[in-house]
Design an enzyme around this catalytic site. Sequence first.
Site, PDB file in Angstrom:
ATOM      1  N   LYS A   9       0.950  -1.255  -0.031  1.00  0.00           N
ATOM      2  CA  LYS A   9      -0.049   0.091  -0.056  1.00  0.00           C
ATOM      3  C   LYS A   9       0.921   1.238   0.027  1.00  0.00           C
ATOM      4  CE  LYS A   9      -2.042  -0.948   4.001  1.00  0.00           C
ATOM      5  NZ  LYS A   9      -1.411  -2.330   4.156  1.00  0.00           N
ATOM      6  N   ARG A 123      11.981  -5.460   5.023  1.00  0.00           N
ATOM      7  CA  ARG A 123      11.508  -4.055   4.771  1.00  0.00           C
ATOM      8  C   ARG A 123      12.500  -3.234   5.373  1.00  0.00           C
ATOM      9  NH1 ARG A 123       5.579  -1.975   5.559  1.00  0.00           N
ATOM     10  NH2 ARG A 123       5.816  -3.015   7.560  1.00  0.00           N
ATOM     11  N   ARG A 156      11.107  -1.572  11.018  1.00  0.00           N
ATOM     12  CA  ARG A 156       9.787  -0.973  11.991  1.00  0.00           C
ATOM     13  C   ARG A 156       9.607  -2.042  13.118  1.00  0.00           C
ATOM     14  NH1 ARG A 156       4.847   0.036   8.106  1.00  0.00           N
ATOM     15  NH2 ARG A 156       3.909  -1.064   9.621  1.00  0.00           N
ATOM     16  N   ARG A 167      -0.789  -9.010  13.098  1.00  0.00           N
ATOM     17  CA  ARG A 167      -1.522  -8.069  12.314  1.00  0.00           C
ATOM     18  C   ARG A 167      -2.170  -8.615  11.152  1.00  0.00           C
ATOM     19  NH1 ARG A 167       3.941  -5.213  10.658  1.00  0.00           N
ATOM     20  NH2 ARG A 167       2.586  -4.075   9.318  1.00  0.00           N
TER      21      ARG A 167
HETATM   22  P1  AP5 Z   1       5.000  -1.591   1.747  1.00  0.00           P
HETATM   23  O1  AP5 Z   1       4.512  -0.632   0.819  1.00  0.00           O
HETATM   24  O2  AP5 Z   1       5.784  -1.069   3.080  1.00  0.00           O
HETATM   25  O3  AP5 Z   1       3.509  -2.359   2.507  1.00  0.00           O
HETATM   26  P2  AP5 Z   1       2.384  -1.765   3.092  1.00  0.00           P
HETATM   27  O4  AP5 Z   1       1.039  -2.319   2.569  1.00  0.00           O
HETATM   28  O5  AP5 Z   1       2.162  -0.335   3.168  1.00  0.00           O
HETATM   29  O6  AP5 Z   1       2.537  -2.678   4.498  1.00  0.00           O
HETATM   30  P3  AP5 Z   1       2.306  -1.729   6.074  1.00  0.00           P
HETATM   31  O7  AP5 Z   1       3.205  -2.754   6.900  1.00  0.00           O
HETATM   32  O8  AP5 Z   1       2.833  -0.387   6.230  1.00  0.00           O
HETATM   33  O9  AP5 Z   1       1.113  -1.906   6.175  1.00  0.00           O
HETATM   34  P4  AP5 Z   1       0.197  -1.979   7.803  1.00  0.00           P
HETATM   35  O10 AP5 Z   1      -1.140  -1.742   7.088  1.00  0.00           O
HETATM   36  O11 AP5 Z   1       0.371  -3.175   8.554  1.00  0.00           O
HETATM   37  O12 AP5 Z   1       0.690  -1.072   8.401  1.00  0.00           O
HETATM   38  P5  AP5 Z   1       0.487   0.566   8.764  1.00  0.00           P
HETATM   39  O13 AP5 Z   1       1.615   1.493   8.920  1.00  0.00           O
HETATM   40  O14 AP5 Z   1      -0.544   1.030   7.829  1.00  0.00           O
HETATM   41  O15 AP5 Z   1       5.563  -2.881   1.462  1.00  0.00           O
HETATM   42  C1  AP5 Z   1       5.971  -3.908   2.168  1.00  0.00           C
HETATM   43  C2  AP5 Z   1       7.626  -4.333   1.862  1.00  0.00           C
HETATM   44  O16 AP5 Z   1       7.376  -5.193   0.645  1.00  0.00           O
HETATM   45  C3  AP5 Z   1       8.467  -3.354   1.426  1.00  0.00           C
HETATM   46  O17 AP5 Z   1       9.753  -3.740   1.838  1.00  0.00           O
HETATM   47  C4  AP5 Z   1       8.367  -3.138   0.114  1.00  0.00           C
HETATM   48  O18 AP5 Z   1       9.292  -2.669  -0.466  1.00  0.00           O
HETATM   49  C5  AP5 Z   1       8.051  -4.444  -0.527  1.00  0.00           C
HETATM   50  N1  AP5 Z   1       7.188  -4.698  -1.576  1.00  0.00           N
HETATM   51  C6  AP5 Z   1       6.192  -3.589  -2.001  1.00  0.00           C
HETATM   52  N2  AP5 Z   1       5.755  -4.324  -3.065  1.00  0.00           N
HETATM   53  C7  AP5 Z   1       6.220  -5.116  -3.668  1.00  0.00           C
HETATM   54  C8  AP5 Z   1       6.298  -6.067  -4.751  1.00  0.00           C
HETATM   55  N3  AP5 Z   1       5.169  -6.181  -5.626  1.00  0.00           N
HETATM   56  N4  AP5 Z   1       7.169  -6.891  -4.928  1.00  0.00           N
HETATM   57  C9  AP5 Z   1       8.087  -7.103  -3.899  1.00  0.00           C
HETATM   58  N5  AP5 Z   1       8.157  -6.657  -2.921  1.00  0.00           N
HETATM   59  C10 AP5 Z   1       7.422  -5.551  -2.664  1.00  0.00           C
HETATM   60  O19 AP5 Z   1       0.083   0.475  10.415  1.00  0.00           O
HETATM   61  C11 AP5 Z   1       0.778   0.304  11.336  1.00  0.00           C
HETATM   62  C12 AP5 Z   1       0.033   0.207  12.473  1.00  0.00           C
HETATM   63  O20 AP5 Z   1      -0.539   1.400  12.819  1.00  0.00           O
HETATM   64  C13 AP5 Z   1      -1.357  -0.973  12.505  1.00  0.00           C
HETATM   65  O21 AP5 Z   1      -0.932  -1.934  12.964  1.00  0.00           O
HETATM   66  C14 AP5 Z   1      -2.237  -0.390  13.689  1.00  0.00           C
HETATM   67  O22 AP5 Z   1      -1.529  -0.390  14.922  1.00  0.00           O
HETATM   68  C15 AP5 Z   1      -1.885   1.242  13.321  1.00  0.00           C
HETATM   69  N6  AP5 Z   1      -2.913   1.922  12.385  1.00  0.00           N
HETATM   70  C16 AP5 Z   1      -2.743   2.589  11.145  1.00  0.00           C
HETATM   71  N7  AP5 Z   1      -3.741   2.886  10.590  1.00  0.00           N
HETATM   72  C17 AP5 Z   1      -4.596   2.479  11.550  1.00  0.00           C
HETATM   73  C18 AP5 Z   1      -6.196   2.676  11.318  1.00  0.00           C
HETATM   74  N8  AP5 Z   1      -6.814   3.312  10.248  1.00  0.00           N
HETATM   75  N9  AP5 Z   1      -7.022   2.303  12.544  1.00  0.00           N
HETATM   76  C19 AP5 Z   1      -6.507   1.718  13.625  1.00  0.00           C
HETATM   77  N10 AP5 Z   1      -5.050   1.428  13.609  1.00  0.00           N
HETATM   78  C20 AP5 Z   1      -4.388   1.876  12.707  1.00  0.00           C
HETATM   79 MG    MG Z   2       2.589   1.112   4.854  1.00  0.00          MG
END
Ligand code: AP5
Ligand code: MG
Length: 208
Positions: A9, A123, A156, A167
């Site tokens: 994402k 990552r 992270r 997660r």
């Molecule tokens: P990356 O692009 O970083 O993936 P992502 O989908 O953004 O993953 P996140 O871990 O950031 O998602 P998340 O939803 O768990 O975390 P968030 O920060 O939103 O890609 C991942 C890796 O793969 C990278 O190394 C990248 O280079 C690689 N990659 C990408 N595309 C690829 C491909 N096509 N092929 C190969 N490799 C690839 O949330 C964190 C925490 O915050 C949550 O757990 C929660 O506690 C809290 N939080 C955030 N938002 C909310 C909300 N709305 N409500 C409640 N709690 C929330």
């Molecule tokens: Mg992310």
Amino acid sequence: MLGAPGAGKGTQAQRIAEACGIPHISTGDIFRANIKAGTELGKKAKEYMDRGALVPDEVTIGMLLDRIHEKDCEKGYILDGFPRTIPQAENLTKALAEEGTRVDAAIDIEVPDENIVKRMGGRRACPKCGATYHVQFNPPKKEGICDVCGSSLVVREDDRPETVKKRLSVYHEQTEPLIAYYRKAGVLKTVDGTKDMDQVFEDIQALL
Ligand code: AP5
Ligand code: MG
């Protein structure tokens, strides 16, 4: 942007934001910035994030609605990691409807759980500008240093394998129902997130 943790994402949202000249808003990045700055919001969010749970809706919804009413959002924005629960989606729909707007597209990046655990281990993230790298699939030009802003990259806190599993289960339980929610609203677009990053980006551009 919809999708499991690690689906890509953030990677894709950043590219779309750049291509369209609109802000990339990641609730995860906002929470991490608050944790780093030691704010009350950060302290509260950290309790949940470190164990892979969701930050409560009461905290998250108000914060996000404030953010999308800032000046830089007037021409649109990409939401990454919000909404993540049905109440979040309903509140967003309601707030936008009151202003005569709506979500134009909900892009779901599909990646099976097996691929996710592998991705997260490699990552690296920039704590300053939010750029995301992967040691194998998307390495920075200089090891450990952000291409965009020159800061040192970090692993992270919530990317430990046990937390990633937690997660993923929270995702299936609380966030996956949003796919049906946006399908019903007629704005769901699905892409295969197992392809390489450039191909995923091309597929998203074609859909939009
Ligand atoms: P990356 O692009 O970083 O993936 P992502 O989908 O953004 O993953 P996140 O871990 O950031 O998602 P998340 O939803 O768990 O975390 P968030 O920060 O939103 O890609 C991942 C890796 O793969 C990278 O190394 C990248 O280079 C690689 N990659 C990408 N595309 C690829 C491909 N096509 N092929 C190969 N490799 C690839 O949330 C964190 C925490 O915050 C949550 O757990 C929660 O506690 C809290 N939080 C955030 N938002 C909310 C909300 N709305 N409500 C409640 N709690 C929330
Ligand atoms: Mg992310």
